[in-house]
Design a protein around this motif. Structure first.
Motif, PDB file in Angstrom:
ATOM      1  N   VAL A 187       0.846  -1.188   0.000  1.00 37.81           N
ATOM      2  CA  VAL A 187       0.000   0.000   0.000  1.00 37.81           C
ATOM      3  C   VAL A 187       0.887   1.247   0.000  1.00 37.81           C
ATOM      4  CG1 VAL A 187      -1.802   1.272   1.235  1.00 37.81           C
ATOM      5  CG2 VAL A 187      -1.843  -1.230   1.206  1.00 37.81           C
ATOM      6  N   THR A 188       1.825   1.305   0.938  1.00 39.66           N
ATOM      7  CA  THR A 188       2.784   2.410   0.988  1.00 39.66           C
ATOM      8  C   THR A 188       4.176   1.856   1.287  1.00 39.66           C
ATOM      9  OG1 THR A 188       2.486   2.798   3.353  1.00 39.66           O
ATOM     10  CG2 THR A 188       1.070   4.050   1.851  1.00 39.66           C
ATOM     11  N   ASP A 189       5.196   2.557   0.806  1.00 41.44           N
ATOM     12  CA  ASP A 189       6.576   2.145   1.060  1.00 41.44           C
ATOM     13  C   ASP A 189       7.498   3.330   0.757  1.00 41.44           C
ATOM     14  OD1 ASP A 189       9.099   1.056   1.254  1.00 41.44           O
ATOM     15  OD2 ASP A 189       8.675  -0.646  -0.061  1.00 41.44           O
ATOM     16  N   ASN A 190       8.082   3.901   1.795  1.00 35.11           N
ATOM     17  CA  ASN A 190       9.070   4.962   1.590  1.00 35.11           C
ATOM     18  C   ASN A 190      10.423   4.559   2.184  1.00 35.11           C
ATOM     19  OD1 ASN A 190       8.595   5.233   4.303  1.00 35.11           O
ATOM     20  ND2 ASN A 190       8.057   7.408   4.241  1.00 35.11           N
ATOM     21  N   CYS A 191      10.683   3.240   2.190  1.00 42.22           N
ATOM     22  CA  CYS A 191      11.901   2.723   2.810  1.00 42.22           C
ATOM     23  C   CYS A 191      13.083   2.567   1.866  1.00 42.22           C
ATOM     24  CB  CYS A 191      11.621   1.385   3.485  1.00 42.22           C
ATOM     25  SG  CYS A 191      10.622   1.567   4.979  1.00 42.22           S
ATOM     26  N   SER A 192      12.880   2.541   0.584  1.00 41.10           N
ATOM     27  CA  SER A 192      13.933   2.420  -0.437  1.00 41.10           C
ATOM     28  C   SER A 192      15.068   1.471  -0.034  1.00 41.10           C
ATOM     29  CB  SER A 192      14.492   3.788  -0.815  1.00 41.10           C
ATOM     30  OG  SER A 192      15.091   4.430   0.304  1.00 41.10           O
ATOM     31  N   GLY A 193      14.705   0.201   0.142  1.00 44.28           N
ATOM     32  CA  GLY A 193      15.704  -0.834   0.407  1.00 44.28           C
ATOM     33  C   GLY A 193      15.998  -1.122   1.863  1.00 44.28           C
ATOM     34  N   LYS A 194      15.535  -0.300   2.792  1.00 47.60           N
ATOM     35  CA  LYS A 194      15.822  -0.502   4.215  1.00 47.60           C
ATOM     36  C   LYS A 194      14.789  -1.381   4.913  1.00 47.60           C
ATOM     37  CE  LYS A 194      16.372   4.154   4.509  1.00 47.60           C
ATOM     38  NZ  LYS A 194      16.289   5.413   5.201  1.00 47.60           N
ATOM     39  N   GLY A 195      13.636  -1.553   4.287  1.00 50.36           N
ATOM     40  CA  GLY A 195      12.529  -2.231   4.954  1.00 50.36           C
ATOM     41  C   GLY A 195      12.412  -3.700   4.611  1.00 50.36           C
ATOM     42  N   TYR A 196      11.205  -4.183   4.674  1.00 50.21           N
ATOM     43  CA  TYR A 196      10.881  -5.578   4.416  1.00 50.21           C
ATOM     44  C   TYR A 196      10.513  -5.768   2.942  1.00 50.21           C
ATOM     45  CZ  TYR A 196      10.474  -5.908   9.501  1.00 50.21           C
ATOM     46  OH  TYR A 196      10.720  -5.873  10.847  1.00 50.21           O
ATOM     47  N   SER A 215      -3.740  -5.622  11.885  1.00 45.09           N
ATOM     48  CA  SER A 215      -5.128  -5.518  12.307  1.00 45.09           C
ATOM     49  C   SER A 215      -5.999  -6.079  11.192  1.00 45.09           C
ATOM     50  CB  SER A 215      -5.478  -4.051  12.567  1.00 45.09           C
ATOM     51  OG  SER A 215      -6.811  -3.935  12.969  1.00 45.09           O
ATOM     52  N   GLY A 216      -7.001  -6.852  11.561  1.00 48.04           N
ATOM     53  CA  GLY A 216      -7.879  -7.422  10.541  1.00 48.04           C
ATOM     54  C   GLY A 216      -8.835  -8.439  11.116  1.00 48.04           C
ATOM     55  N   ARG A 217      -9.135  -9.449  10.281  1.00 46.23           N
ATOM     56  CA  ARG A 217     -10.098 -10.461  10.715  1.00 46.23           C
ATOM     57  C   ARG A 217      -9.816 -11.801  10.067  1.00 46.23           C
ATOM     58  NH1 ARG A 217     -15.683  -9.786  10.303  1.00 46.23           N
ATOM     59  NH2 ARG A 217     -15.331  -7.720  11.084  1.00 46.23           N
ATOM     60  N   ILE A 218     -10.294 -12.831  10.756  1.00 44.71           N
ATOM     61  CA  ILE A 218     -10.292 -14.193  10.239  1.00 44.71           C
ATOM     62  C   ILE A 218     -11.739 -14.657  10.287  1.00 44.71           C
ATOM     63  CG2 ILE A 218      -9.542 -16.565  10.559  1.00 44.71           C
ATOM     64  CD1 ILE A 218      -7.084 -15.444  12.014  1.00 44.71           C
ATOM     65  N   GLU A 219     -12.241 -15.064   9.139  1.00 44.14           N
ATOM     66  CA  GLU A 219     -13.640 -15.475   9.076  1.00 44.14           C
ATOM     67  C   GLU A 219     -13.808 -16.550   8.006  1.00 44.14           C
ATOM     68  OE1 GLU A 219     -17.518 -12.851   9.779  1.00 44.14           O
ATOM     69  OE2 GLU A 219     -16.470 -12.385   7.914  1.00 44.14           O
ATOM     70  N   ARG A 220     -14.368 -17.684   8.395  1.00 48.62           N
ATOM     71  CA  ARG A 220     -14.650 -18.801   7.485  1.00 48.62           C
ATOM     72  C   ARG A 220     -13.441 -19.182   6.630  1.00 48.62           C
ATOM     73  NH1 ARG A 220     -18.839 -15.578   5.495  1.00 48.62           N
ATOM     74  NH2 ARG A 220     -20.224 -15.203   7.228  1.00 48.62           N
ATOM     75  N   GLY A 221     -12.289 -19.317   7.266  1.00 50.19           N
ATOM     76  CA  GLY A 221     -11.094 -19.746   6.553  1.00 50.19           C
ATOM     77  C   GLY A 221     -10.416 -18.666   5.726  1.00 50.19           C
ATOM     78  N   GLN A 222     -10.911 -17.435   5.799  1.00 52.62           N
ATOM     79  CA  GLN A 222     -10.325 -16.311   5.062  1.00 52.62           C
ATOM     80  C   GLN A 222      -9.643 -15.364   6.043  1.00 52.62           C
ATOM     81  OE1 GLN A 222     -10.572 -15.866   1.574  1.00 52.62           O
ATOM     82  NE2 GLN A 222     -11.361 -17.945   1.666  1.00 52.62           N
ATOM     83  N   LEU A 223      -8.454 -14.909   5.686  1.00 48.56           N
ATOM     84  CA  LEU A 223      -7.717 -13.970   6.525  1.00 48.56           C
ATOM     85  C   LEU A 223      -7.528 -12.676   5.745  1.00 48.56           C
ATOM     86  CD1 LEU A 223      -4.919 -14.419   8.906  1.00 48.56           C
ATOM     87  CD2 LEU A 223      -4.307 -13.159   6.868  1.00 48.56           C
ATOM     88  N   GLU A 224      -7.823 -11.552   6.385  1.00 42.44           N
ATOM     89  CA  GLU A 224      -7.607 -10.225   5.809  1.00 42.44           C
ATOM     90  C   GLU A 224      -6.947  -9.357   6.868  1.00 42.44           C
ATOM     91  OE1 GLU A 224     -11.347  -8.664   4.551  1.00 42.44           O
ATOM     92  OE2 GLU A 224     -11.657 -10.218   3.053  1.00 42.44           O
ATOM     93  N   LEU A 225      -5.803  -8.780   6.530  1.00 39.51           N
ATOM     94  CA  LEU A 225      -5.065  -7.941   7.473  1.00 39.51           C
ATOM     95  C   LEU A 225      -4.533  -6.696   6.789  1.00 39.51           C
ATOM     96  CD1 LEU A 225      -2.651 -10.528   9.176  1.00 39.51           C
ATOM     97  CD2 LEU A 225      -4.713  -9.553  10.176  1.00 39.51           C
ATOM     98  N   LEU A 226      -4.308  -5.677   7.586  1.00 40.88           N
ATOM     99  CA  LEU A 226      -3.491  -4.538   7.197  1.00 40.88           C
ATOM    100  C   LEU A 226      -2.282  -4.595   8.123  1.00 40.88           C
ATOM    101  CD1 LEU A 226      -2.932  -1.887   5.689  1.00 40.88           C
ATOM    102  CD2 LEU A 226      -4.115  -0.715   7.544  1.00 40.88           C
ATOM    103  N   ILE A 227      -1.098  -4.675   7.549  1.00 36.77           N
ATOM    104  CA  ILE A 227       0.134  -4.709   8.344  1.00 36.77           C
ATOM    105  C   ILE A 227       0.907  -3.416   8.081  1.00 36.77           C
ATOM    106  CG2 ILE A 227       2.363  -5.851   8.707  1.00 36.77           C
ATOM    107  CD1 ILE A 227       1.039  -8.488   8.076  1.00 36.77           C
ATOM    108  N   ILE A 228       1.357  -2.791   9.173  1.00 34.40           N
ATOM    109  CA  ILE A 228       2.140  -1.558   9.093  1.00 34.40           C
ATOM    110  C   ILE A 228       3.467  -1.789   9.809  1.00 34.40           C
ATOM    111  CG2 ILE A 228       2.257   0.882   9.734  1.00 34.40           C
ATOM    112  CD1 ILE A 228      -0.845   0.854   9.700  1.00 34.40           C
ATOM    113  N   GLN A 253       6.221   1.195   6.010  1.00 32.04           N
ATOM    114  CA  GLN A 253       5.653   0.380   4.941  1.00 32.04           C
ATOM    115  C   GLN A 253       4.304  -0.142   5.412  1.00 32.04           C
ATOM    116  OE1 GLN A 253       9.241  -2.243   4.993  1.00 32.04           O
ATOM    117  NE2 GLN A 253       8.955  -2.198   2.773  1.00 32.04           N
ATOM    118  N   SER A 254       3.417  -0.426   4.462  1.00 27.51           N
ATOM    119  CA  SER A 254       2.146  -1.070   4.815  1.00 27.51           C
ATOM    120  C   SER A 254       1.717  -1.981   3.678  1.00 27.51           C
ATOM    121  CB  SER A 254       1.074  -0.029   5.137  1.00 27.51           C
ATOM    122  OG  SER A 254       0.792   0.771   4.020  1.00 27.51           O
TER     123      SER A 254
END
Length: 142
Positions: free
Chosen positions: A40-49, A104-117, A131-132
């Motif tokens: 979604v976003t990334d301003n790490c230019s090689g320093k991040g994940y 942060s997110g949810r797990i429902e009926r075998g589906q996982l949705e997250l936002l990771i920052i 990064q996100s």
């Protein structure tokens, strides 16, 4: 006598429903999800994940439940909320600086949705980049 039977019946139903809810939570521990990371976003230019695909595992580590991504991200302490919602967080300090990862997110009926920052700080504690990702996946076949 009728009141006693009604009370016992209500108590039995309450215990049964708590047992079923507990088994549903315990069933997810050890569950694995094959996921895809969409930047979604990334301003790490090689320093991040660098994240593309991974297997996320919900595991019990002593008294804590953790969200593991293998070597992709640090293990995150997981907290469950109502309605399948989850939150997880890790804070890692190193000589080169600090990395803080939140999910942060949810797990429902075998589906996982997250936002990771991920937030990355230098050795003095000043923020250097963030990064996100939107993370989606399905429960892995055993």
């Amino acid at each position: 006598m009728t009141t006693t039977r009604s009370t016992l019946l209500a108590l039995a139903l309450a215990v049964l429903s708590l047992g079923l809810a507990g088994s549903a939570l315990a069933q997810e521990d050890g569950s694995a999800y094959d996921v895809r990371f969409e930047s979604v976003t990334d301003n790490c230019s090689g320093k991040g994940y660098s994240l593309d695909r991974a297997r996320l595992v919900i595991a019990t580590d002593g008294d804590e439940t953790v969200l593991r991504t293998g070597d992709k991200l640090p293990d995150m302490k997981l907290k469950r909320r109502r309605g399948g919602k989850i939150k997880a967080e890790a804070d890692v300090n190193a000589a080169t600086g600090r990395r803080r990862v939140k999910a942060s997110g949810r797990i429902e009926r075998g589906q996982l949705e997250l936002l990771i920052i991920a937030e990355i700080y230098d050795a003095e504690g000043a923020p250097t980049c963030s990064q996100s990702w939107n993370v989606t996946g399905t429960q892995a076949k055993r």
